[in-house]
Design a protein around this motif. Structure first.
Motif, short mmCIF file in Angstrom:
data_model
loop_
_atom_site.label_atom_id
_atom_site.label_comp_id
_atom_site.label_asym_id
_atom_site.label_seq_id
_atom_site.Cartn_x
_atom_site.Cartn_y
_atom_site.Cartn_z
N SER A 138 -11.47 30.09 15.23
CA SER A 138 -11.77 31.42 14.70
C SER A 138 -11.98 32.49 15.77
O SER A 138 -12.07 33.64 15.46
CB SER A 138 -13.02 31.35 13.83
OG SER A 138 -14.05 30.78 14.58
N SER A 179 -12.22 38.94 1.57
CA SER A 179 -11.86 37.74 2.32
C SER A 179 -13.11 36.90 2.49
O SER A 179 -14.21 37.40 2.38
CB SER A 179 -11.33 38.12 3.71
OG SER A 179 -11.37 37.01 4.58
N SER A 180 -12.93 35.60 2.71
CA SER A 180 -14.11 34.81 3.05
C SER A 180 -13.83 33.96 4.28
O SER A 180 -14.30 32.85 4.40
CB SER A 180 -14.55 33.96 1.85
OG SER A 180 -13.49 33.14 1.44
N HIS A 181 -12.99 34.52 5.16
CA HIS A 181 -12.69 33.82 6.41
C HIS A 181 -12.93 34.69 7.63
O HIS A 181 -12.29 35.72 7.78
CB HIS A 181 -11.25 33.32 6.41
CG HIS A 181 -11.10 32.05 5.66
ND1 HIS A 181 -11.25 30.83 6.25
CD2 HIS A 181 -10.86 31.81 4.35
CE1 HIS A 181 -11.10 29.88 5.33
NE2 HIS A 181 -10.86 30.46 4.18
N HIS A 182 -13.83 34.24 8.47
CA HIS A 182 -14.16 34.99 9.68
C HIS A 182 -13.01 34.93 10.67
O HIS A 182 -12.46 33.87 10.95
CB HIS A 182 -15.41 34.36 10.30
CG HIS A 182 -15.85 35.02 11.57
ND1 HIS A 182 -16.12 36.36 11.64
CD2 HIS A 182 -16.08 34.52 12.81
CE1 HIS A 182 -16.50 36.66 12.88
NE2 HIS A 182 -16.49 35.56 13.61
N LEU A 183 -12.63 36.10 11.19
CA LEU A 183 -11.58 36.13 12.21
C LEU A 183 -12.08 36.76 13.51
O LEU A 183 -11.31 37.04 14.40
CB LEU A 183 -10.37 36.93 11.70
CG LEU A 183 -9.40 36.18 10.78
CD1 LEU A 183 -8.30 37.11 10.32
CD2 LEU A 183 -8.78 34.98 11.51
N GLY A 184 -13.36 37.00 13.58
CA GLY A 184 -13.90 37.66 14.77
C GLY A 184 -14.32 36.69 15.85
O GLY A 184 -13.89 35.54 15.87
#
Lengths: 172, 352
Positions: free
Chosen positions: A129, A109-114
């Protein structure tokens, strides 16, 4: 037991190496082990792994890449490939195109979800995010809200991920 | 706090209690954080490194869980002192081997430690006893929030926290669980379990983390992916996996007890006897024997010893600890004899 390399000191480090499916054991003293481990790092370091990964992703032309340099700390992209370490936060911007593929290879993945740093949270009470980290992750409502935001922001990759997550939770 | 004071106790997380403490020795969470405007440590100047250390020193008083914490500057410690901090699981080998410009912040009970100027500016670590990543996360999250009020962290909305190595980018979080899996090893199922773990993109390492081999049936399992999932999701995933491994280990222990109890008793009691009588012992042998004694405690075969005493021994029998206790340099042979005597003393062995 004596060290396999110097044959003098007592072996305190025990190594198992697998080369071409041949397993071999080595018994080394601390000093020789340290030398050996720096050799191994050069041979099989993370740098090579990273370089190997990045070679498989389509990138800017080779010749261009040779000159690619971070505008802030001056790190060459070539050096990043050799050593596997970035030099500063600006490197992520300077090498954006190359890193995007690499991050996806590593993490899927290249999407931060933290979470989000405090300063950014204060500026923006509903950051796109950070909500995932703050709300319980099972919260379908929270995820749906994020999905709406992602669609509004035309961030379709993230939207697709959120959609799958919601689906998973609703079915599970 | 002086570094010698560490010798008077062991970390709170070694108390041997908490969820699933019979199989999970400890849980560790770490976050990597970098200052937005300073080059990462590998490209920092000497002055940059010093400034980062000073910033940490200045803000630590404001951070919860760090009351009374000590900041050790690595170049003020000698090699044995630094090695001792590694043996206590407070910092990495890497941090000990190149001391210039590096620091380590240690909380009073050794629950929290922060490596300053390792690969990233900050490597915050929280240790808990037993399977307790969630509690560890609550603590580290609070610490991180407080620090982020004081320091501008390197962060991009799309990619999260920016780290020196792209394998940590995103949450920059790693959760690791130290598991004791003797029955899976004895029943020869461990390779199957380890293969399944690595297929699920989790990493499995030895007792001292990255680059170390498993010894004494101890395996450290941690997440590898840090981008694309929230911190709590990652923790839930680790917990889910660990619970399955716990179940497998428990079944294997039952099987050994039912099918082979006399053999198991014999093996455990021999190890117990060895530890209480040996005169020369390497740390490798000691850890392997501790593993059997630990299994003896968990199966009720041994009653005169507990997890806490054994956990403490894991730390104090390491080379730098032995040398600090003796307050002098010891060669390998001297360490092996000192180690044996320390173990006999702690486990109520006879010095006849």
């Amino acid at each position: 037991m004596q060290c396999d390399i110097c044959g003098k000191k007592k072996a305190t480090v025990h190594l198992t190496e697998i080369v071409d499916e041949q397993m071999s054991e080595m018994h080394l003293c601390e000093e020789c082990a340290r030398q050996k481990s720096s050799q191994m790092e050069q041979q099989f370091g993370l740098a090579d792994l990273l370089a190997g990964l990045s070679q498989t992703t389509p990138m800017v032309k080779e010749s261009k890449e040779g000159m690619l340099k971070c505008s802030d700390c001056g790190l060459n992209y070539e050096d990043f490939r050799k050593f596997g370490r970035l030099g500063c936060s600006q490197c992520y911007v300077s090498f954006k195109e190359n890193l995007s593929g690499l991050l996806r290879k590593i993490h899927g993945s290249s999407h931060h979800l933290g979470k989000t740093p405090y300063a950014l949270k204060a500026e923006n009470p509903v950051p796109v995010s950070s909500s995932a980290a703050l709300l319980p992750s099972e919260n379908v409502e929270g995820l749906k809200k994020q999905l709406q935001i992602a669609i509004a922001a035309e961030d379709f990759e993230k939207a697709a991920m959120l959609r799958d997550k919601i689906k998973g939770l609703e079915n599970g | 706090m002086k570094i010698e004071e560490l010798l008077t106790h062991t970390g709170e997380w070694l108390r041997g209690e908490g969820p699933s403490a019979n199989i999970v020795m400890s849980s560790r969470i770490r976050l990597a954080r970098n200052l937005a405007k300073t080059p990462f440590p590998s490209r920092s100047t000497k002055k940059d490194l010093e400034t980062t250390l000073n910033i940490v020193e200045k803000i630590m008083v404001k951070v919860p869980f760090l009351k009374g914490a000590t900041l050790f500057r690595m170049n003020e410690l000698d090699q044995v002192d630094r090695q001792m901090l590694v043996e206590r699981h407070l910092m990495s080998h890497e941090h000990a081997s190149n001391p210039d410009g590096k620091g380590l912040l240690v909380s009073t009970e050794e629950i929290v430690s922060i490596m300053v100027n390792e690969e990233d500016h900050l490597r915050i670590q929280v240790m808990r006893s037993g399977l307790n990543l969630t509690e560890g996360w609550d603590i580290i999250n609070t610490i991180d929030d407080t620090i982020s009020k004081e320091i501008d962290f390197a962060y991009l909305e799309n990619w999260g926290y920016l780290t020196s190595c792209p394998t940590n980018t995103g949450t920059a979080m790693r959760g690791s669980v130290m598991m004791h899996l003797p029955a899976l090893v004895m029943t020869k199922q461990i390779n199957k379990v380890l293969a399944a773990i690595s297929k699920l993109s989790f990493a499995c390492r030895g007792f001292y983390g990255e680059g170390t081999q498993a010894s004494g049936n101890f395996y450290q399992i941690s997440n590898q992916v840090s981008l694309g999932h929230s911190e709590l999701d990652i923790i839930q995933n680790i917990n889910g996996l660990i619970r399955q491994v716990i179940e497998q280990e428990e079944q294997a222990r039952q099987a050994l007890l039912v099918q082979n109890r006399p053999m198991l008793e014999d093996k455990i009691c021999r190890c117990w006897g060895l530890l209480r009588t040996a005169r020369i012992i390497s740390s490798q042998e000691a850890i392997e024997l501790f593993s059997m004694v630990r299994l003896g405690i968990d199966t009720g075969i041994l009653k005169d010893v507990n997890h806490k005493a054994l956990n403490e021994l894991f730390i104090v029998i390491q080379p730098a600890h032995l040398q600090k206790i003796e307050a002098k340099k010891l060669n390998s042979f001297e360490r092996d004899t000192k180690r044996a005597s320390l173990i006999r003393q702690k486990l109520g062995g006879k010095d006849v």
